[in-house]
Design an enzyme around this catalytic site. Structure first.
Site, PDB file in Angstrom:
ATOM      1  N   ARG A   2      20.985 -51.302  42.833  1.00  0.00           N
ATOM      2  CA  ARG A   2      20.629 -49.877  42.914  1.00  0.00           C
ATOM      3  C   ARG A   2      21.908 -49.069  43.099  1.00  0.00           C
ATOM      4  NH1 ARG A   2      19.736 -46.302  47.165  1.00  0.00           N
ATOM      5  NH2 ARG A   2      18.429 -44.514  46.622  1.00  0.00           N
ATOM      6  N   GLU A  56      -0.682  -7.737   4.401  1.00  0.00           N
ATOM      7  CA  GLU A  56       0.735  -7.382   4.326  1.00  0.00           C
ATOM      8  C   GLU A  56       1.504  -8.003   5.490  1.00  0.00           C
ATOM      9  OE1 GLU A  56       0.243  -2.991   2.184  1.00  0.00           O
ATOM     10  OE2 GLU A  56       0.351  -3.155   4.371  1.00  0.00           O
ATOM     11  N   SER A  83       0.823  -1.218   0.000  1.00  0.00           N
ATOM     12  CA  SER A  83       0.000   0.000   0.000  1.00  0.00           C
ATOM     13  C   SER A  83       0.850   1.259   0.000  1.00  0.00           C
ATOM     14  CB  SER A  83      -0.923   0.009   1.218  1.00  0.00           C
ATOM     15  OG  SER A  83      -0.148  -0.012   2.407  1.00  0.00           O
ATOM     16  N   HIS A 116      15.830 -35.417  54.823  1.00  0.00           N
ATOM     17  CA  HIS A 116      17.220 -35.843  54.745  1.00  0.00           C
ATOM     18  C   HIS A 116      17.837 -35.687  56.130  1.00  0.00           C
ATOM     19  CE1 HIS A 116      21.404 -36.016  53.031  1.00  0.00           C
ATOM     20  NE2 HIS A 116      20.779 -36.901  52.270  1.00  0.00           N
ATOM     21  N   GLU A 145      12.368 -42.799  46.449  1.00  0.00           N
ATOM     22  CA  GLU A 145      13.008 -43.042  47.740  1.00  0.00           C
ATOM     23  C   GLU A 145      12.317 -42.257  48.851  1.00  0.00           C
ATOM     24  OE1 GLU A 145      17.502 -43.134  49.629  1.00  0.00           O
ATOM     25  OE2 GLU A 145      17.052 -41.636  48.104  1.00  0.00           O
ATOM     26  N   ASP A 202      30.232 -18.050  23.513  1.00  0.00           N
ATOM     27  CA  ASP A 202      30.766 -16.897  24.237  1.00  0.00           C
ATOM     28  C   ASP A 202      32.277 -16.975  24.208  1.00  0.00           C
ATOM     29  OD1 ASP A 202      31.504 -14.923  26.189  1.00  0.00           O
ATOM     30  OD2 ASP A 202      29.472 -15.069  27.003  1.00  0.00           O
ATOM     31  N   GLU A 212      14.364 -45.943  53.211  1.00  0.00           N
ATOM     32  CA  GLU A 212      15.535 -45.767  54.074  1.00  0.00           C
ATOM     33  C   GLU A 212      14.985 -45.612  55.484  1.00  0.00           C
ATOM     34  OE1 GLU A 212      18.893 -45.692  53.529  1.00  0.00           O
ATOM     35  OE2 GLU A 212      18.436 -46.501  51.549  1.00  0.00           O
ATOM     36  N   ASN A 258      24.807 -13.837  15.781  1.00  0.00           N
ATOM     37  CA  ASN A 258      23.588 -13.009  15.826  1.00  0.00           C
ATOM     38  C   ASN A 258      22.410 -13.567  15.030  1.00  0.00           C
ATOM     39  OD1 ASN A 258      24.794 -11.051  17.464  1.00  0.00           O
ATOM     40  ND2 ASN A 258      25.690 -10.022  15.684  1.00  0.00           N
ATOM     41  N   ASP A 305      13.241 -41.360  52.846  1.00  0.00           N
ATOM     42  CA  ASP A 305      14.094 -41.394  54.033  1.00  0.00           C
ATOM     43  C   ASP A 305      13.195 -41.192  55.247  1.00  0.00           C
ATOM     44  OD1 ASP A 305      16.393 -41.851  52.709  1.00  0.00           O
ATOM     45  OD2 ASP A 305      17.237 -39.856  52.923  1.00  0.00           O
ATOM     46  N   HIS A 360      16.579 -40.503  43.379  1.00  0.00           N
ATOM     47  CA  HIS A 360      17.290 -40.470  44.661  1.00  0.00           C
ATOM     48  C   HIS A 360      16.797 -39.280  45.468  1.00  0.00           C
ATOM     49  CE1 HIS A 360      20.584 -40.664  47.532  1.00  0.00           C
ATOM     50  NE2 HIS A 360      20.937 -39.419  47.253  1.00  0.00           N
ATOM     51  N   ASN A 361      16.612 -39.465  46.781  1.00  0.00           N
ATOM     52  CA  ASN A 361      16.120 -38.369  47.630  1.00  0.00           C
ATOM     53  C   ASN A 361      14.915 -37.679  46.979  1.00  0.00           C
ATOM     54  OD1 ASN A 361      18.131 -38.921  49.456  1.00  0.00           O
ATOM     55  ND2 ASN A 361      19.406 -37.154  48.916  1.00  0.00           N
TER      56      ASN A 361
END
Length: 796
Positions: A581, A222, A213, A376, A361, A741, A410, A710, A363, A331-332
């Site tokens: 394990r 457009e 236009s 924990h 798990e 970098d 545990e 870029n 504990d 784990h945990n």
């Protein structure tokens, strides 16, 4: 807390008609098919909700769905201005929406607020869940149903729709004056937003080509033309022209030839089915022809994915013994952060189970009021009730997978609270809890995942002797993290420096005035629940080979490495019959992870990782269990399932499993890579792609492309990388994109990992994931994959 109902939006309040929104706003909602959805329309209006972190921390927040239909704005009233990315969340990042008071925070408010007014948004990755309370039950239902509806729609969108949704979302953000047109200044802003830096001349040229236009603003058609030009894929156009010839149209026979070049065993009827499914032009479809747009749709679909779609369902034999499978393990599990002072939460179990984890798990320690707690031990991590963990397990154990779940206990509790644990396990889990061994396979073979479907197994210590209900046993109640011991095949006897302090005697921690228990004997009630996963100390491979299959040992990562190095083949044979394990070193205070691949290469089944810590190890775990329907069980290769195996991961060329191949990867291009810092519009990534091979030590390798300056929107490399693979059945292939970098280490952009055996050859798209495994839509790589045989003489 009493929500302020007077300020809340009522369900019956008139909702603004969708026609009052701009056509661009509606376009995103139309793509999602939700323009007439009452819940979504309600969310677009916004609501005043209570955000809750504790009984004392409750703040009003305005939540509103943005016009893209995928972003929720959470408006804060803080004076300090927060970055926009910190005030929003994407529906694509939502793991699930919990109704009522299911989180620890909301459970603590039960009785003070109607449960039907509450819900929790649980996110993928480390982001903390969002606990919310509405002013009415109807308002809560709108948000719960609306979020779930948008989740479902997002999962069914095609890659082309995701791209269009993505680009129009940025168009809306770049339209600074909200007049539904784009000035040249706004176009330049858009280009920076979508991660591409172009010259002023190129940007002006692109703008002028679309500004038909001539009024220095892009409008309607457009803008659509601008988007088409912006998202062109020259590399795909070149491929299409090569396959179609001068007429630039693919016939069904030409498509069949392309499919066979891709390594697919396709037929002419299958080629015609692809045309019918992906071709957009009805006339071409009737004539069994495929145009460029249809070809692009096909390559962006699951059928054009690098991951074999046949492996997206359970396709492996699930009738073999448990010891013949790799098992996704945590784990945990209770931790959301590190193991020194991080929070414990039942939400962590929900997240792990939702990701297909099949061994979690707990504990367990002495708690107040006679109730065991999970945390924990001897650290500043917060505590949660054992009972509440088991309730979450009951509700989510089989949402992502129907195959058995193992609870690794545990146990540091005294006898009285062990009885409480056993009572909770029986009463809460009910019939899903396995209390006796199924079938009659005897003691030398474990049942199969198929036989154990929908069952929960307890891993822990068990009283010795035929009469497990006898109270005279002197067995210790404490389940050591390391039951490895020493003996033949394990090197000389050494002290375990990583062993928990309470591996022999219980030393409960007093909580809120509770009295420590002195008894360390194992309660028969808890012992009786250990059926197939009896924890025992490891006394060497010769001793273990004489024991029943239901005995299993745990090994620290260091001990497992020594066994692999010194007695690799013996470890492989041991793992063909019994479960092992592996768990992280106690020195990993910040809950970092070891590489699970070296343990899988020795056939270890339960390779436990810190699920809350994103990174390479968890990417490998996600890649390993991507196949077989993500059910958390993957059948080990045949050479890891035989008690007579000759395979040794340290010397793979000497035994079974060695099938040398060459992997050739041509990295062609990337599309729509994410900005690493959305708040800095001039920060554009300089991407490079690294391809990594993880397998037996001899196969481990990595190579990378040069970086592109870029351009995170559509960089192109056409760079070829070649790898030799000796044991392909164990290998994982990882594609990593980084921001180059020159002054510091590269920044992570995205990745995707999959088994070598699930790779598809030919031209393929790779849909990238974030560090925590969530999709980065619509970011992708376009590659060409070729796998060829390599003779033993060439590889040795």
């Amino acid at each position: 807390m009493q929500p302020d109902r007077s300020k809340a939006l009522e369900v019956e309040a008139p909702v603004r008609d969708a026609t009052q929104r701009s056509s661009r706003d509606l376009r995103a909602l139309r793509k999602l098919g939700v323009t007439e959805d009452d819940d979504v329309r309600f969310m677009l209006l916004g609501s005043s909700l209570w955000k809750i972190r504790s009984p004392r921390w409750q703040k009003r927040r305005e939540l509103r769905l943005q016009e893209d239909g995928m972003t929720v704005w959470c408006e804060t009233h803080k004076r300090a201005k927060r970055a926009p990315s910190q005030q929003t969340f994407s529906v694509m990042d939502v793991q699930c929406v919990l109704e009522g008071c299911q989180s620890e925070v909301l459970r603590g408010l039960c009785g003070s607020i109607p449960e039907a007014h509450c819900f929790t948004v649980v996110f993928r990755g480390p982001r903390r869940g969002l606990d919310l309370a509405c002013s009415s039950e109807a308002e809560a239902r709108h948000w719960i149903r609306g979020l779930r509806r948008l989740q479902e729609r997002a999962q069914t969108m095609s890659q082309r729709d995701k791209l269009e949704h993505w680009i129009y979302g940025y168009l809306r953000r770049a339209d600074a004056d909200k007049d539904n047109t784009m000035s040249f200044k706004e176009v330049k802003s858009l280009l920076r937003m979508i991660n591409i830096e172009v010259t002023e001349l190129y940007a002006r040229q692109l703008f002028k080509q679309c500004d038909r236009s001539g009024n220095d603003r892009l409008e309607n058609s457009e803008i659509e033309e601008f988007c088409r030009r912006l998202t062109r894929r020259p590399e795909l156009e070149a491929l299409f022209c090569r396959c179609s010839g001068e007429d630039c149209v693919l016939s069904d026979e030409e498509l069949l030839e392309f499919l066979r070049e891709q390594g697919e065993e396709a037929t002419l009827s299958q080629a015609r089915e692809i045309i019918q499914e992906y071709e957009l032009n009805d006339t071409a479809k009737q004539q069994r022809l495929m145009m460029l747009d249809g070809f692009l749709m096909y390559l962006l679909s699951k059928e054009g994915d690098v991951f074999n779609p046949a492996h997206a369902t359970v396709y492996q034999d699930m009738s073999q013994p448990l010891s013949h499978y790799f098992i996704s393990s945590s784990h945990n599990t209770y931790l959301l952060q590190d193991q020194l002072g991080g929070p414990s939460s039942t939400e962590a179990y929900l997240r792990a189970l939702s990701r297909g984890c099949r061994c979690v798990e707990l504990d367990c320690w002495e708690g107040p009021n006679g109730e065991p707690i999970v945390y924990h031990g001897h650290t500043l991590t917060s505590r949660i009730l054992f009972r509440e963990v088991i309730e979450v397990v009951r509700d989510y154990a089989f949402k992502a997978s129907p195959y058995p779940l193992i609870l690794s206990l545990e146990n540091h509790c005294g006898r009285e609270q062990q009885v409480v644990m056993a009572r909770h396990l029986r009463s809460i889990l009910g019939e899903t809890l396995l209390t006796k061994s199924p079938g009659s396979k005897g003691t030398r073979s474990l049942p199969s995942p198929e036989e154990l479907k929908g069952r929960i197994l307890i891993k822990g210590k068990k009283l010795s002797g035929s009469d497990s209900s006898s109270s005279s046993s002197d067995s210790s109640s404490s389940s050591s993290e390391e039951e490895e011991g020493s003996g033949e095949g394990g090197g000389t006897r050494t002290k375990n420096k990583n062993k928990k302090k309470d591996s022999v005697k219980v030393s409960p921690v007093p909580v809120n005035g509770s009295k420590p228990r002195c008894s360390s004997s194992l309660a028969p009630e808890l012992s009786d629940l250990v059926v197939l996963c009896r924890s025992v100390r490891f006394h060497g491979f010769d001793h273990a080979s004489q024991q029943p299959a239901n005995e299993m040992s745990s090994f620290s990562e260091g001990k497992a490495r020594r066994l692999i190095r010194d007695s690799g083949n013996s470890f492989v044979r041991h793992n063909a019959l019994q479960l092992s394990r592996i768990y992280p070193s106690g020195l990993r205070a910040h809950s970092s992870n070891y590489s699970p691949q070296e343990m899988w290469s020795a056939g270890c089944q339960i390779v436990a990782l810190n699920f809350q810590t994103p990174g390479e190890a968890m990417a490998l775990n996600q890649g390993r269990f991507l196949q077989n329907g993500r059910c958390g069980y993957t059948l080990k290769p045949a050479f890891l399932r035989s008690a007579d195996s000759t395979f040794d991961p340290e010397h793979p060329a000497r035994g079974q499993g060695y099938q040398a191949k060459t992997l050739t990867v041509t990295v062609i291009s990337a599309q729509q890579l994410p900005k690493l810092n959305p708040e800095r519009p001039n920060s554009i990534v300089d991407p490079l792609v690294r391809v990594e091979l993880h397998g037996v030590p001899a196969d481990n390798a990595r190579a990378e492309t040069p970086h592109i300056n870029n351009n995170g929107f559509n960089p192109r490399w056409n760079h070829t990388l070649v790898f030799d693979v000796g044991v392909p059945e164990l290998a994982l292939v990882r594609f990593v994109v980084e921001d180059h970098d020159t002054t510091s280490s590269n920044d992570f952009v995205g990745q995707f990992t999959l088994p070598f055996t699930s790779l598809r050859q030919g031209y393929r798209h790779i849909h990238l994931l974030s560090a925590d495994g969530a999709p980065i839509s619509p970011a992708s790589l376009f590659v060409h994959i070729k796998v060829s045989e390599l003779s033993r003489s060439q590889s040795v």
